[in-house]
Design a protein around this motif. Structure first.
Motif, PDB file in Angstrom:
ATOM      1  N   PHE A  86       0.860  -1.175   0.000  1.00 57.14           N
ATOM      2  CA  PHE A  86       0.000   0.000   0.000  1.00 57.14           C
ATOM      3  C   PHE A  86       0.897   1.226   0.000  1.00 57.14           C
ATOM      4  CE2 PHE A  86       0.825  -0.974   4.443  1.00 57.14           C
ATOM      5  CZ  PHE A  86       1.090   0.254   5.011  1.00 57.14           C
ATOM      6  N   GLN A  87       0.323   2.350  -0.339  1.00 54.73           N
ATOM      7  CA  GLN A  87       1.064   3.602  -0.439  1.00 54.73           C
ATOM      8  C   GLN A  87       0.336   4.668   0.365  1.00 54.73           C
ATOM      9  OE1 GLN A  87       1.681   4.943  -4.469  1.00 54.73           O
ATOM     10  NE2 GLN A  87       3.679   5.808  -3.982  1.00 54.73           N
ATOM     11  N   PRO A  88       0.872   5.048   1.525  1.00 54.42           N
ATOM     12  CA  PRO A  88       0.183   6.039   2.356  1.00 54.42           C
ATOM     13  C   PRO A  88       0.116   7.401   1.665  1.00 54.42           C
ATOM     14  CG  PRO A  88       1.930   4.912   3.569  1.00 54.42           C
ATOM     15  CD  PRO A  88       2.120   4.587   2.135  1.00 54.42           C
ATOM     16  N   PHE A  89      -0.870   8.169   2.067  1.00 58.01           N
ATOM     17  CA  PHE A  89      -1.005   9.534   1.558  1.00 58.01           C
ATOM     18  C   PHE A  89      -0.030  10.448   2.281  1.00 58.01           C
ATOM     19  CE2 PHE A  89      -2.771  13.794   2.245  1.00 58.01           C
ATOM     20  CZ  PHE A  89      -2.875  14.229   0.934  1.00 58.01           C
ATOM     21  N   VAL A  90       0.672  11.278   1.533  1.00 58.42           N
ATOM     22  CA  VAL A  90       1.550  12.300   2.103  1.00 58.42           C
ATOM     23  C   VAL A  90       1.216  13.618   1.430  1.00 58.42           C
ATOM     24  CG1 VAL A  90       3.440  10.738   2.723  1.00 58.42           C
ATOM     25  CG2 VAL A  90       3.356  11.711   0.436  1.00 58.42           C
ATOM     26  N   THR A  91       1.402  14.705   2.167  1.00 58.49           N
ATOM     27  CA  THR A  91       1.038  16.023   1.640  1.00 58.49           C
ATOM     28  C   THR A  91       2.060  16.556   0.647  1.00 58.49           C
ATOM     29  OG1 THR A  91       2.102  17.041   3.563  1.00 58.49           O
ATOM     30  CG2 THR A  91      -0.264  16.606   3.704  1.00 58.49           C
ATOM     31  N   VAL A  92       3.315  16.095   0.747  1.00 60.08           N
ATOM     32  CA  VAL A  92       4.378  16.566  -0.147  1.00 60.08           C
ATOM     33  C   VAL A  92       5.069  15.351  -0.745  1.00 60.08           C
ATOM     34  CG1 VAL A  92       6.503  17.901  -0.363  1.00 60.08           C
ATOM     35  CG2 VAL A  92       4.720  18.651   1.226  1.00 60.08           C
ATOM     36  N   GLY A  93       5.208  15.326  -2.060  1.00 59.53           N
ATOM     37  CA  GLY A  93       5.905  14.229  -2.706  1.00 59.53           C
ATOM     38  C   GLY A  93       5.075  12.954  -2.761  1.00 59.53           C
ATOM     39  N   THR A  94       5.758  11.833  -2.876  1.00 63.16           N
ATOM     40  CA  THR A  94       5.118  10.534  -2.981  1.00 63.16           C
ATOM     41  C   THR A  94       5.754   9.578  -1.983  1.00 63.16           C
ATOM     42  OG1 THR A  94       4.727  10.897  -5.342  1.00 63.16           O
ATOM     43  CG2 THR A  94       4.541   8.633  -4.532  1.00 63.16           C
ATOM     44  N   ALA A  95       4.944   8.900  -1.219  1.00 61.09           N
ATOM     45  CA  ALA A  95       5.453   7.940  -0.243  1.00 61.09           C
ATOM     46  C   ALA A  95       5.902   6.670  -0.952  1.00 61.09           C
ATOM     47  CB  ALA A  95       4.369   7.601   0.780  1.00 61.09           C
ATOM     48  N   PRO A  96       6.921   5.993  -0.430  1.00 57.94           N
ATOM     49  CA  PRO A  96       7.314   4.718  -1.030  1.00 57.94           C
ATOM     50  C   PRO A  96       6.269   3.649  -0.769  1.00 57.94           C
ATOM     51  CG  PRO A  96       8.507   5.078   1.016  1.00 57.94           C
ATOM     52  CD  PRO A  96       7.737   6.338   0.748  1.00 57.94           C
ATOM     53  N   MET A  97       6.341   2.585  -1.513  1.00 56.79           N
ATOM     54  CA  MET A  97       5.459   1.456  -1.288  1.00 56.79           C
ATOM     55  C   MET A  97       5.787   0.820   0.067  1.00 56.79           C
ATOM     56  SD  MET A  97       3.100   0.801  -3.458  1.00 56.79           S
ATOM     57  CE  MET A  97       2.570   1.276  -5.098  1.00 56.79           C
ATOM     58  N   HIS A  98       4.740   0.498   0.808  1.00 59.34           N
ATOM     59  CA  HIS A  98       4.882  -0.189   2.086  1.00 59.34           C
ATOM     60  C   HIS A  98       4.405  -1.633   1.902  1.00 59.34           C
ATOM     61  CE1 HIS A  98       5.339   3.885   3.360  1.00 59.34           C
ATOM     62  NE2 HIS A  98       5.317   3.615   4.650  1.00 59.34           N
ATOM     63  N   TYR A  99       5.199  -2.568   2.356  1.00 56.12           N
ATOM     64  CA  TYR A  99       4.905  -3.981   2.125  1.00 56.12           C
ATOM     65  C   TYR A  99       4.537  -4.684   3.426  1.00 56.12           C
ATOM     66  CZ  TYR A  99       6.556  -3.613  -2.663  1.00 56.12           C
ATOM     67  OH  TYR A  99       6.693  -3.260  -3.979  1.00 56.12           O
ATOM     68  N   VAL A 100       3.535  -5.563   3.329  1.00 57.69           N
ATOM     69  CA  VAL A 100       3.100  -6.410   4.440  1.00 57.69           C
ATOM     70  C   VAL A 100       3.001  -7.840   3.919  1.00 57.69           C
ATOM     71  CG1 VAL A 100       1.840  -4.552   5.601  1.00 57.69           C
ATOM     72  CG2 VAL A 100       0.652  -6.012   3.948  1.00 57.69           C
ATOM     73  N   LEU A 101       2.811  -8.772   4.826  1.00 56.22           N
ATOM     74  CA  LEU A 101       2.747 -10.176   4.452  1.00 56.22           C
ATOM     75  C   LEU A 101       1.383 -10.505   3.861  1.00 56.22           C
ATOM     76  CD1 LEU A 101       4.402 -12.784   4.510  1.00 56.22           C
ATOM     77  CD2 LEU A 101       3.410 -13.277   6.755  1.00 56.22           C
ATOM     78  N   ALA A 102       1.377 -11.223   2.730  1.00 55.78           N
ATOM     79  CA  ALA A 102       0.153 -11.639   2.047  1.00 55.78           C
ATOM     80  C   ALA A 102      -0.148 -13.106   2.361  1.00 55.78           C
ATOM     81  CB  ALA A 102       0.299 -11.419   0.541  1.00 55.78           C
ATOM     82  N   PRO A 103      -1.353 -13.583   2.036  1.00 55.05           N
ATOM     83  CA  PRO A 103      -1.741 -14.956   2.400  1.00 55.05           C
ATOM     84  C   PRO A 103      -0.805 -16.041   1.887  1.00 55.05           C
ATOM     85  CG  PRO A 103      -3.681 -13.695   1.806  1.00 55.05           C
ATOM     86  CD  PRO A 103      -2.502 -12.818   1.515  1.00 55.05           C
ATOM     87  N   ALA A 104      -0.331 -15.933   0.640  1.00 58.29           N
ATOM     88  CA  ALA A 104       0.565 -16.969   0.120  1.00 58.29           C
ATOM     89  C   ALA A 104       1.874 -17.006   0.899  1.00 58.29           C
ATOM     90  CB  ALA A 104       0.833 -16.738  -1.366  1.00 58.29           C
ATOM     91  N   GLY A 105       2.392 -15.847   1.268  1.00 58.32           N
ATOM     92  CA  GLY A 105       3.608 -15.809   2.068  1.00 58.32           C
ATOM     93  C   GLY A 105       3.398 -16.363   3.460  1.00 58.32           C
ATOM     94  N   ALA A 106       2.242 -16.057   4.054  1.00 64.00           N
ATOM     95  CA  ALA A 106       1.933 -16.599   5.377  1.00 64.00           C
ATOM     96  C   ALA A 106       1.816 -18.112   5.336  1.00 64.00           C
ATOM     97  CB  ALA A 106       0.652 -15.978   5.912  1.00 64.00           C
ATOM     98  N   THR A 107       1.248 -18.655   4.252  1.00 64.83           N
ATOM     99  CA  THR A 107       1.121 -20.097   4.116  1.00 64.83           C
ATOM    100  C   THR A 107       2.494 -20.759   4.028  1.00 64.83           C
ATOM    101  OG1 THR A 107      -0.990 -19.805   2.969  1.00 64.83           O
ATOM    102  CG2 THR A 107       0.095 -21.940   2.742  1.00 64.83           C
ATOM    103  N   VAL A 108       3.402 -20.145   3.291  1.00 66.23           N
ATOM    104  CA  VAL A 108       4.763 -20.676   3.182  1.00 66.23           C
ATOM    105  C   VAL A 108       5.445 -20.671   4.549  1.00 66.23           C
ATOM    106  CG1 VAL A 108       7.054 -20.245   2.200  1.00 66.23           C
ATOM    107  CG2 VAL A 108       5.026 -20.037   0.762  1.00 66.23           C
ATOM    108  N   LEU A 109       5.329 -19.570   5.268  1.00 63.27           N
ATOM    109  CA  LEU A 109       5.966 -19.470   6.578  1.00 63.27           C
ATOM    110  C   LEU A 109       5.380 -20.472   7.557  1.00 63.27           C
ATOM    111  CD1 LEU A 109       7.893 -18.096   8.513  1.00 63.27           C
ATOM    112  CD2 LEU A 109       6.194 -16.299   8.873  1.00 63.27           C
ATOM    113  N   ALA A 110       4.069 -20.609   7.568  1.00 67.09           N
ATOM    114  CA  ALA A 110       3.437 -21.553   8.476  1.00 67.09           C
ATOM    115  C   ALA A 110       3.861 -22.987   8.164  1.00 67.09           C
ATOM    116  CB  ALA A 110       1.921 -21.421   8.390  1.00 67.09           C
ATOM    117  N   ALA A 111       3.970 -23.328   6.880  1.00 63.14           N
ATOM    118  CA  ALA A 111       4.389 -24.680   6.503  1.00 63.14           C
ATOM    119  C   ALA A 111       5.819 -24.961   6.950  1.00 63.14           C
ATOM    120  CB  ALA A 111       4.257 -24.849   4.989  1.00 63.14           C
TER     121      ALA A 111
END
Length: 343
Positions: A86-111
């Motif tokens: 996701f990309q948070p809103f900022v008043t000046v410029g552009t925020a970098p992409m922020h990454y979190v864990l998705a379901p496929a990655g969670a499945t790999v980690l749990a396995a």
């Protein structure tokens, strides 16, 4: 507008781009990921689970040789449903992409851990909830602080041997010490044969300094209960705020029953050299709280123990400050597989 209306052709605008298809988290897709994911990819998965959110710049500094290569690989991981962004809103410029864990990655980690995703405690909506958290900027700032140490270790000076050997998230610290203190992180830095461990209080300039000083009592209780003296590092945004904080911290520190049990040092982001290739908290920016007013000098992170001869170097306990087996999934090694010895 009535006499000279806009032509319909001008209202079409640009044609919307076709959304990039993402793979569904199915058994067949997990089989494909078995040969697509590299050790570095799986390390990124563990880091996102441990620290909740990392920006594209942070992941690149942690594990990739260039921003372009990191961006391309993160896009692939996103397409495969391993990470979300996701990309948070900022008043000046552009925020970098922020990454979190998705379901496929969670499945790999749990396995890999022999768990079910539900047993691991992962939920997709909770992972994305960080995007709306009022503490998002603070979490990103803490992760940026530790990321700078990893980047510094990945690009050492000639003949230098340094590494960040432990990095605990705020959530893990709260799980272990939450009844007494809730530090923003725990870390260990290795410089040649000498190591130092610490708890981090990352001051964002938003909480009263009296509250910051009041936390020393909790750290003193932790040191008394465990019998382990662990330095406390306090990072502040400006030198002016640092000066005000040191006055209150010194007063609270001297009122402790055993001040030596809580070694404290402060530093500020303004002291970092912007012209350095990889400025980081490992630089000579730290000032111990018990330093004399006259002749006080800033110390590097690896040299702080010289100011506290009574503090023993950390024992080899796999990154656990209490020398106890972890009660949950062990934290990932802070250095990526390509830049460290796998553990």
């Amino acid at each position: 507008m009535i006499t000279n209306p806009t032509r319909q052709r001008a209202l079409r605008g640009h044609k919307a781009s076709r959304p990039t298809p993402r793979a569904a988290n199915t058994a067949e897709h997990q089989a494909v990921l078995a040969w697509r994911l590299t050790p570095r990819d799986k390390w990124i998965i563990r880091m996102l689970w441990e620290h909740r959110v990392l920006t594209s710049h942070q992941i690149t500094a942690l594990a990739f040789p260039s921003f372009r290569s990191g961006r391309m690989r993160l896009r692939e991981l996103w397409t495969w449903g391993v990470v979300d962004r996701f990309q948070p809103f900022v008043t000046v410029g552009t925020a970098p992409m922020h990454y979190v864990l998705a379901p496929a990655g969670a499945t790999v980690l749990a396995a890999e851990e022999g768990l079910d995703v539900k047993e691991m405690g992962y939920r997709h909506d909770r992972a994305f909830a960080v995007a709306h958290s009022l503490r998002l900027a603070h979490m990103v700032g803490v992760n940026e602080w530790f990321t700078a140490l990893v980047a510094r270790a990945r690009h050492p000076e000639p003949g230098e041997q340094v590494a960040l050997t432990a990095w605990w998230s705020e959530t893990r610290c709260a799980r272990h010490f939450g009844d007494l203190v809730k530090p923003d992180g725990y870390g260990r830095w290795q410089h040649r044969n000498q190591g130092i461990e610490w708890f981090l209080e990352y001051d964002f300039g938003t909480e009263p300094l009296t509250k910051l000083a009041g936390k020393l009592a909790g750290y003193a209780a932790l040191a008394q209960g465990t019998g382990i003296t662990t330095p406390l590092l306090i990072w502040l945004p400006t030198t002016r705020r640092e000066a005000a904080a040191r006055r209150l911290l010194t007063r609270a520190w001297r009122e402790l029953d055993d001040p030596r049990g809580v070694p404290v040092a402060t530093a500020t982001a303004e002291l970092l050299n912007p012209e350095a290739a990889h400025p980081s908290p490992a630089d000579a920016v730290w000032l111990p709280l018990d330093s004399p007013r006259d002749g006080a000098r800033r110390r590097a992170l690896s040299a702080l123990l010289d100011a506290w001869p009574h503090v023993s170097p950390p024992a080899d306990s796999n990154g656990d400050p209490l020398n106890q087996p972890p009660a949950s999934m062990p934290p990932p090694y802070p250095m990526p597989p390509s830049a460290s010895t796998p553990r």
